[in-house]
Write an enzyme that holds these catalytic residues in place. Sequence first.
Site, short mmCIF file in Angstrom:
data_model
loop_
_atom_site.label_atom_id
_atom_site.label_comp_id
_atom_site.label_asym_id
_atom_site.label_seq_id
_atom_site.Cartn_x
_atom_site.Cartn_y
_atom_site.Cartn_z
N TYR A 19 -4.39 0.93 -3.11
CA TYR A 19 -3.86 -0.32 -2.55
C TYR A 19 -4.82 -1.47 -2.84
O TYR A 19 -4.54 -2.34 -3.62
CB TYR A 19 -3.59 -0.16 -1.05
CG TYR A 19 -2.87 -1.36 -0.47
CD1 TYR A 19 -1.52 -1.55 -0.73
CD2 TYR A 19 -3.53 -2.29 0.31
CE1 TYR A 19 -0.84 -2.65 -0.23
CE2 TYR A 19 -2.86 -3.40 0.81
CZ TYR A 19 -1.53 -3.57 0.54
OH TYR A 19 -0.86 -4.67 1.03
N SER A 64 3.63 -2.48 -3.32
CA SER A 64 3.41 -3.85 -2.87
C SER A 64 2.17 -4.42 -3.55
O SER A 64 2.14 -4.53 -4.77
CB SER A 64 3.31 -3.88 -1.35
OG SER A 64 3.52 -5.17 -0.87
#
Length: 723
Positions: free
Chosen positions: A492, A572
């Site tokens: 991430y 994302s």
Amino acid sequence: MKKLSILAVAGVLAACSGESPEVSQSMSEVQAESPSASAALAYPQTRKDDVVDNYFGNEVADPYRWLEDDRSEETEAWVEAQNKVTFSYLDQIPYRENLKQRLETLWNYEKVGSPFKEGDYTYFYRNDGLQNQYVVWRKKGDGEAEIFLDPNTFSEDGTTSLASLKFSKDGSIAAYSVSEGGSDWRKIYVIDAETKEVLEEPLVDVKFSGISWKGNEGFYYSSYDKPEGSELSAKTDQHKLYYHKLGQAQSKDVLVFGGSEAQKRRYVSGYVTEDDRYLVISGATSTSGNDLFIRDLTVADAPLVPVLTDFDSDTYVIDNLDSKLFLVTNRDAPNKKVVTVDAANPAPENWQDFIPETDNVLTASTGGGYFFAEYMVDALSRVYQYDYNGKRVREISLPGPGSVSSPSGKREDKTLYYSFTNYKTPSTIFAFDVEKGESDVYRESGAQFDPAAYESEQVFFTSKDGTKVPMLITYKKGLELNGKNPTILYGYGGFNVSLTPSFSIANAVWLELGGVYAVPNLRGGGEYGKRWHDAGTKLQKQNVFDDFIAAGEYLIEKGYTSSDYLAIRGGSNGGLLVGAVMTQRPDLVKVALPAVGVMDMLRYHTFTAGAGWAYDYGTAEQSEEMFEYLKGYSPVHNVNAGVSYPATLVTTADHDDRVVPAHSFKFAAELQSKQQGAAPTLIRIETNAGHGAGTPVSKTIEQYADIFGFTLFNMGVSELPGS
């Protein structure tokens, strides 16, 4: 009270827990030539326009700008054509259905959440196994449990989900918000908690909002004015806090904060302290840093009192005793601390340390008349209990290295609940006696997965600039370090988000098949506090990509895998990570799996609430240096003709109004037009779904079957172990 988040920023897409029977044969024993290389794919034609933007005298082409129009018939036709090609490809994977069946089998066990008391009832969330959405149950005393809310009845296909549920002070009234098709736009319903009767018309057009009750009278919520154009992609820039009085039409709701130019904030939240004395208002212009105000609700027409008037820290009120406020802050404390101050003079110069900063990052909670300080020590949890005088009472004994949800609850609760998990241990709920300090197992997971058959080791590798970065690697015991183990490297690296170990059903399937699952704690995350976060932002964003590349190189060097068996995955901001790394180092991996990614770094801030991400990214307009830096790694702008990119499955959803699907659409179009060689570059577009939260179990299982199937197929796996 626990922290009320201003905004769940673009984050990790969570998978529920689950498990699977042991399989003795590893995937490395069933390799074959990649079947995907046998024939070139015929991708849909994607029209190119002569759209050119000018940044500081630099012209940048944007030929696929038309794909940003999510409402056009042409975009809809493009989505349909892409899905047709993608699913035709996925249909040829011989074990795709077997993967789906394994996932369904392992997912199919009862899951029950921690109980919580409201009024005369004890409530809990429960899923029988394969229900698309968790059901809210309740029981009174020793009576029989009954269904309180069943989100599976909200829509026929399970795509309308329960987003939040909050009760009034005495538990007699409930307000709950729902998301339709995964959208961040919500409706709020108010019901009598005893009879479940709907009390008024639902509130509509609510976005990025909590629900915080003031007694039984009404509640505070936040939203934006509905934008012109597409509600899924149009910019939303001025958040407003409202007070809704029970029984009153929404049109008469009182605007509390955010209506003026002086109070213009991209994100605003308001929450009431547990004793109903103070309204706390937090405002932010980006996803990091907030100002803070309080209002004494016991005084008629009391003014807003500023606690902080700058955006230099992340600070919130966690509790109060009369006028004594307890705040959690990283102001002058990058790893966070708890301070106290009197509400009459709450400015920072009057703060007193209550739980001082340490070398490890703090997450604080309250319940049962105590504070609980959870610390991340190399991304693993340690928890301490404090009284309201700031005295450390004890360390809470945990089952082993892993993650806990900090104990929390109401002040009068004598038993609090927390869960413990790691990458190989299904989540177990513990009941904690706040006075005795004893933890007892409240509910063990029903997952049919044996943690003893697996290893989860923490290693530290060296990134490009010499920084040491931790990584947890999980695999079946007896793994042979022969470089042939299919491996998913997940990352991430942004928005102060910490990747702490947790169990998931999907990953259990991957592990039982002999796969390796590796998660590094990249810079940009919050594992080592604000400095670690800032080291992966703006002009230092490349550090995040370098960390991820170094993690892959470590796995290869140590023999866990090789480039032919390595896949990278992230969602994302993690989708951006995958897109940047696969374009910078296409030779490093065999498969790339970017999900709902931020792919156009020159225009991300022009959609929905994207401008709020500028703390992490910067924007192309702020300076020529920032423009050049963003363009230098923006995935959409760094796909080059004649390069052999990894087999790529881009995933997104047509109702994603957080990271709009145009990011993924443009990236897929660039890859398809420029890919050298036969490795597929496909896009899978989920319909009637959003950024991830509330996705029905049935859709989640199908997604993982496709992702794992695509990954193994392109690594040359001809059949699943045990098939």
